[in-house]
Design an enzyme around this catalytic site. Sequence first.
Site, mmCIF file in Angstrom:
data_model
loop_
_atom_site.group_PDB
_atom_site.id
_atom_site.type_symbol
_atom_site.label_atom_id
_atom_site.label_comp_id
_atom_site.label_asym_id
_atom_site.label_seq_id
_atom_site.Cartn_x
_atom_site.Cartn_y
_atom_site.Cartn_z
ATOM 1 C CB SER A 63 86.080 62.488 36.675
ATOM 2 O OG SER A 63 85.270 63.611 36.927
ATOM 3 C CE LYS A 76 85.737 65.628 40.048
ATOM 4 N NZ LYS A 76 84.774 65.537 38.920
ATOM 5 C CB SER A 119 82.268 63.399 36.113
ATOM 6 O OG SER A 119 83.122 63.009 35.083
#
Lengths: 493, 95
Positions: free
Chosen positions: A157, A78, A181
Amino acid sequence: MSELTDLTIAGALSGLDKGEFTSRELTQAYIAEVENGRALNAFTTETPDKALEMADAADAARRSGDVGPLNGIPLAIKDLFCTKGVLTTASSHILHGFKPPYESSVTSNLWRDGAVMLGKVSLDEFAMGSSNETSFYGPVQNPWRTTDGKARVPGGSSGGSAAAVAAHLAAAATGTDTGGSIRQPASFCGLAGIKPTYGRCSRWGIIAFASSLDQAGPITRNVEDAAIMLRSMAGYDPKDSTSINTPVPDYRKALTGDIRGLKIGIPQEYRMEGTPPDVLALWDRGIQWMKDAGAQIVDISLPHTKYALATYYIVAPAEASSNLARYDGVRYGLREQGGNLIEMYENTRGAGFGEEVQRRILIGTYVLSAGYYDAYYLKAQKVRTLIAQDFEQAFGRVDAILTPTAPCSAFSPGEKSDDPISMYLNDVFTVPASLAGIPGMSVPAGICSAGLPLGLQILGRPFEEETVLKVGHVIEQAAAFGARPRIWWKEAA
Amino acid sequence: MSVDTKTVARIAHLARLKVPEDRLEPLAGELNQLLAWVEQLSEVNTDNVPPLTSVVHARLPRRDDVVTDGDRQADVLANAPDAQNGFFAVPKVIE
């Protein structure tokens, strides 16, 4: 050799062990898939050269007998984790060109254990969002589409992470979870995702959103892979003062399939009005699977559940407004010129932050400002205590809690973009555990009537990730999920 | 409690965000909507409830008060939009 990319982490480790293929071959297969999968817009930065270099190092280490627990496994990271010398953006324009001179602790742990980095994957800007539509680099596509072919968001997210893993562009990915997320995108993309206890994974080198809530965790194809990867990610780190110095177990050993006698709590407050029948039916099926496996179902109450979102949307923006004060155009990232220093700050931040991030900075600044601090921020911190106490009391009676992960399956792009509150409501089942700091996992458990994956969430006591994984594993076995999205992104390539 | 455009402008300045004039009105609307929504917390009785400041029930660790890192001027300046003579450069602040 493209079938190599269909192997789980456990499967790939076994093949590498037996010498059926090398990490270089596995990594090359993934690099090809990353290139074929660009229509998904999952990656912000691809690092194929670095990946091959790391794969060769992993192969060499294996030959010399130095075999780490993730030796040779290609991962997506990420783009909220700082990676030394590799562009790190938080999917924000304000970090334009930022190449960290250091490596985050969690990714350092993964490389220590032999993992390979394929590249950085997209997210909602600064991890603020539930659909991956707020990224400066454009929205990420969910590999899953409805039965009649309609596009869906991957959740957020950690949407780039989930899309990359679901489309088999990476064996697994790191995620971070502040209010859901990791769990919500895992649910939307038919994957396993665990947010461990706050303090389990070091936050050092992860770009901060809301420091009292942020936790890293893995997004993987199944529970066993989550167990393998979490073990590598977790661990005490003196560089994070909230990191907890407690041993990290071999989580894989917890996956015994035996939950006989375990008490599973079903919180009545999560049976919310307006929840689609598909979601409620899946929850009921999950309860039945627990009973079939010999667990005891206990009705529990978490009375402050309905206040969790409002609490979160005071606490998280307040912390974010403080954390994001560092982006000033002086030390890194974007700078927009101005007539004087203050104007330079204002122009830089006005141009560098997107709409949702600016909204949260403004609300956070407001609730922390003189005269409003007690009414909003302090009040929210008190309600947060009550929410945490709800869980403490419940865990006096039960060993784990079972709920849906999200109130719906993946929604359409743009569907919730005009109304921030409707977007926030998507986190209704995940936010309470974040506020309490307890571990939570989403496991793929079914398909909704539109043909999209749905997840169930398992919550556990602090530092009892083993119980969470054990229960998640039983659900996975019972659900026998196995479904995969139709591969449309290669046609688009 | 309701937010007007003047308050939005003040908050934006506190947060060092340049907000164009024509965005003040819509932002005031959005912030008011959010504040009205979080107003539900006032229903909760929090008398004698301490604020939760950390979910981790542990004492902050201590370490020896010694320098553990340093000599990294080049690293520190490597990402600066403008660095001169070993310093971060900013617009002139003293006339």
